[in-house]
Design a protein around this motif. Structure first.
Motif, PDB file in Angstrom:
ATOM      1  N   ALA A  42      25.943  25.432  19.745  1.00 38.52           N
ATOM      2  CA  ALA A  42      25.082  26.569  20.141  1.00 38.52           C
ATOM      3  C   ALA A  42      26.045  27.309  21.105  1.00 38.52           C
ATOM      4  O   ALA A  42      25.700  28.436  21.041  1.00 38.52           O
ATOM      5  CB  ALA A  42      23.835  25.451  21.379  1.00 38.52           C
ATOM      6  N   TRP A  43      26.865  26.180  21.999  1.00 42.46           N
ATOM      7  CA  TRP A  43      27.741  27.186  22.303  1.00 42.46           C
ATOM      8  C   TRP A  43      28.906  28.135  21.668  1.00 42.46           C
ATOM      9  O   TRP A  43      29.213  29.237  22.643  1.00 42.46           O
ATOM     10  CB  TRP A  43      28.798  25.818  22.468  1.00 42.46           C
ATOM     11  CG  TRP A  43      30.394  26.554  23.653  1.00 42.46           C
ATOM     12  CD1 TRP A  43      31.579  26.687  23.388  1.00 42.46           C
ATOM     13  CD2 TRP A  43      30.449  27.107  24.922  1.00 42.46           C
ATOM     14  NE1 TRP A  43      32.041  26.938  23.471  1.00 42.46           N
ATOM     15  CE2 TRP A  43      31.805  27.067  25.194  1.00 42.46           C
ATOM     16  CE3 TRP A  43      29.567  26.899  25.697  1.00 42.46           C
ATOM     17  CZ2 TRP A  43      31.678  27.748  26.573  1.00 42.46           C
ATOM     18  CZ3 TRP A  43      29.569  27.088  27.099  1.00 42.46           C
ATOM     19  CH2 TRP A  43      31.282  27.812  27.574  1.00 42.46           C
ATOM     20  N   MET A  44      28.845  27.970  20.462  1.00 44.15           N
ATOM     21  CA  MET A  44      29.677  28.465  19.273  1.00 44.15           C
ATOM     22  C   MET A  44      28.284  29.793  19.485  1.00 44.15           C
ATOM     23  O   MET A  44      29.196  31.172  19.091  1.00 44.15           O
ATOM     24  CB  MET A  44      29.660  27.910  18.427  1.00 44.15           C
ATOM     25  CG  MET A  44      31.541  27.138  18.743  1.00 44.15           C
ATOM     26  SD  MET A  44      32.017  25.868  16.979  1.00 44.15           S
ATOM     27  CE  MET A  44      31.933  27.584  15.896  1.00 44.15           C
ATOM     28  N   ALA A  92      29.779  33.190  17.193  1.00 47.45           N
ATOM     29  CA  ALA A  92      30.659  32.795  15.667  1.00 47.45           C
ATOM     30  C   ALA A  92      29.578  32.856  14.566  1.00 47.45           C
ATOM     31  O   ALA A  92      28.178  32.777  14.614  1.00 47.45           O
ATOM     32  CB  ALA A  92      31.092  30.862  16.440  1.00 47.45           C
ATOM     33  N   SER A  93      30.082  32.983  13.791  1.00 48.07           N
ATOM     34  CA  SER A  93      29.889  33.833  12.576  1.00 48.07           C
ATOM     35  C   SER A  93      29.293  31.882  11.609  1.00 48.07           C
ATOM     36  O   SER A  93      29.873  31.234  12.007  1.00 48.07           O
ATOM     37  CB  SER A  93      30.545  34.673  11.722  1.00 48.07           C
ATOM     38  OG  SER A  93      31.492  33.562  11.268  1.00 48.07           O
ATOM     39  N   ASP A 133      31.860  30.306  10.727  1.00 48.36           N
ATOM     40  CA  ASP A 133      32.765  29.690  10.771  1.00 48.36           C
ATOM     41  C   ASP A 133      33.009  28.331  11.708  1.00 48.36           C
ATOM     42  O   ASP A 133      33.498  27.011  11.486  1.00 48.36           O
ATOM     43  CB  ASP A 133      33.085  30.590  13.144  1.00 48.36           C
ATOM     44  CG  ASP A 133      33.763  31.699  12.099  1.00 48.36           C
ATOM     45  OD1 ASP A 133      34.571  31.705  11.827  1.00 48.36           O
ATOM     46  OD2 ASP A 133      33.372  32.443  14.079  1.00 48.36           O
ATOM     47  N   VAL A 134      31.540  28.458  11.941  1.00 43.78           N
ATOM     48  CA  VAL A 134      30.334  27.094  11.900  1.00 43.78           C
ATOM     49  C   VAL A 134      30.702  26.220  10.667  1.00 43.78           C
ATOM     50  O   VAL A 134      30.820  24.938  10.803  1.00 43.78           O
ATOM     51  CB  VAL A 134      28.786  27.131  12.067  1.00 43.78           C
ATOM     52  CG1 VAL A 134      28.014  25.785  11.951  1.00 43.78           C
ATOM     53  CG2 VAL A 134      28.401  28.153  13.433  1.00 43.78           C
ATOM     54  N   ILE A 135      30.518  26.878   9.754  1.00 47.76           N
ATOM     55  CA  ILE A 135      30.555  25.920   8.286  1.00 47.76           C
ATOM     56  C   ILE A 135      32.488  24.872   7.986  1.00 47.76           C
ATOM     57  O   ILE A 135      32.388  24.063   8.111  1.00 47.76           O
ATOM     58  CB  ILE A 135      30.559  26.296   6.664  1.00 47.76           C
ATOM     59  CG1 ILE A 135      29.322  26.766   7.335  1.00 47.76           C
ATOM     60  CG2 ILE A 135      31.132  25.568   5.468  1.00 47.76           C
ATOM     61  CD1 ILE A 135      28.741  27.932   5.494  1.00 47.76           C
ATOM     62  N   LEU A 136      33.783  25.625   8.764  1.00 46.42           N
ATOM     63  CA  LEU A 136      34.407  25.579   9.076  1.00 46.42           C
ATOM     64  C   LEU A 136      34.696  24.372   9.840  1.00 46.42           C
ATOM     65  O   LEU A 136      35.337  23.735   9.758  1.00 46.42           O
ATOM     66  CB  LEU A 136      35.655  26.728   9.148  1.00 46.42           C
ATOM     67  CG  LEU A 136      35.622  27.036   8.024  1.00 46.42           C
ATOM     68  CD1 LEU A 136      36.729  28.819   8.158  1.00 46.42           C
ATOM     69  CD2 LEU A 136      36.833  26.394   7.140  1.00 46.42           C
TER      70      LEU A 136
END
Length: 415
Positions: free
Chosen positions: A256-258, A263-264, A267-270
């Motif tokens: 949630a912060w990201m 964040a894309s 980005d979340v996946i990585l």
């Protein structure tokens, strides 16, 4: 099926009980909050409900195992967890969602606790390979994190915020398939209590406990433990309470912060996938300190690494900082319970392990129950997740300092 194949299929239990039933919620929290109009406290409450269930499930497993055995509890817990996950995608009322998250916690704890006991008996007469089987079993948590990180963000990208329902349904369906394989593996393993009874009859003490990958899990084998004094391990107990409170704040709200900072999906996946990979690599990183150090310093070091990982997002929220955060946090998250396991094994006689781990399980669960709601409440109060995440860092650092006060009880007694 060979022993390692049995351990691998059994490890699907940790994918379901840990990665799906506990940690995957962080990936869906932003979408569920937006779609259902929750505040941060309500969003945090769902993980608190799950933590309540986990504590209840661990205590229930310990109370029932003498009558029904590890295998029966594992076999009952797998489909119950899978169905709870499936049903989570079919409701949107906060009370119903809370009840299902709690049920997933209860059933998942039985899978996790008693699955650890079963894993320890995949190779009942070969201690070296038994340790490998336990590592394989708990490694399923890291594999599950990678699977969630690869799949859930993509699904939400395609379906939008309302896609959280499909994500729960997909995890539930996958869990039902994993249930079939994991139960087949469980039925191929000799009941740990039976192993212990045979060894006791020949004068050998049965293994007393196993540490889980996300908190000490008391092994569900019946062992009469001698008295031990919790005050002798008070610094470690306090530190471990702080670990439960601090780590769950990060694991609930970091995505949630990201997302709040743009964040894309990639980005979340990585970040989430690296977190899972780091948990798999961590046992080899910490092998030497766990083998050579005594007392509390090893717990302090691991919790300091964990605090560094939790603190980085507060300093910078770009992808490089978040990847470093995930690597550090993953290296410490499942290694803190292992550090506690090392402490108990080195400080207490074997018959006392089970009782000590039960106490550590309780204090860990208390911290895990409090963490998400407090973090969410602070976010509502201040209009930002920063204060709650900062509190997690502070609690982890304080826990690391407290752990340094844990003395080595073997010095001057057992050498």
């Amino acid at each position: 099926m060979n022993g390692l194949g049995v351990a691998f299929l059994l490890s699907l239990g940790t994918v379901v009980s840990n990665s799906f039933a506990r940690f995957a919620y962080a990936l869906m929290l932003p979408a569920m909050r937006n779609d259902l109009g929750w505040n941060w406290s309500q969003a945090g409450w769902l993980n608190t409900a799950n933590a309540f269930g986990y504590l209840a499930g661990a205590l229930l497993a310990r109370a029932l195992v003498d009558r029904v055995g590890n295998r029966a509890l594992f076999v009952a817990g797998m489909p119950a967890t899978a169905l709870a996950l499936l049903a989570t995608g079919l409701v949107d009322d906060l009370f119903a969602l809370s009840a299902l998250r709690a049920l997933a916690g209860v059933a998942g704890a039985m899978v996790f606790v008693c699955g650890g006991a079963l894993a320890g008996n995949v190779f009942p007469d070969d201690p070296r390979r038994a340790t490998l089987a336990i590592t394989v079993f708990f490694g399923g948590s890291g594999v599950g994190l990678v699977l969630c990180g690869a799949g859930i963000p993509l699904l939400l990208e395609l379906a939008g915020d309302a896609g959280w329902r499909q994500a729960w349904l997909a995890m539930g369906a996958a869990s039902l398939a994993m249930t079939v394989a994991a139960i087949a593996a469980a039925r191929a393993i000799v009941e740990p209590a039976a192993i212990g009874a045979r060894r006791s009859a020949h004068g050998a003490a049965p293994a007393a406990a196993v540490i889980s990958a996300s908190g000490p899990a008391p092994v569900c084998a019946s062992v009469r433990a001698p008295a031990w004094r919790p005050r002798d391990l008070a610094p470690a107990l306090l530190a471990y309470t702080g670990f439960g409170l601090g780590y769950i704040g990060y694991m609930t709200f970091v995505i949630a912060w990201m997302r709040e900072r743009g964040a894309s999906t990639s980005d979340v996946i990585l970040v989430w996938s690296l977190l899972g990979i780091a948990t798999l690599v961590a046992p080899w990183l910490w092998k030497r300190p766990f083998a050579d150090w005594r007392g509390g310093p090893v717990i302090a070091l691991v919790m300091t690494v964990l605090a560094a990982g939790a603190g980085l997002p507060l300093l910078a929220s770009g992808l490089p900082a978040m990847l470093a955060s995930a690597a550090l946090f993953g290296a410490g998250m499942f290694s803190t319970p292992s550090a506690v396991s090392t402490l108990i094994r080195k400080q207490l006689p074997k018959p006392a392990w089970g009782g000590a781990m039960a106490v550590f399980t309780i204090v860990f669960a208390v911290g895990q129950i409090v963490g998400p709601t407090v973090t969410g409440w602070l976010a509502d109060l201040y209009g930002s997740l920063r204060p709650g995440l900062a509190l997690s860092v502070v609690v982890l650092l304080v826990g690391a300092l407290v752990a340094l006060w844990q003395r080595d009880m073997t010095r001057g007694s057992r050498g």
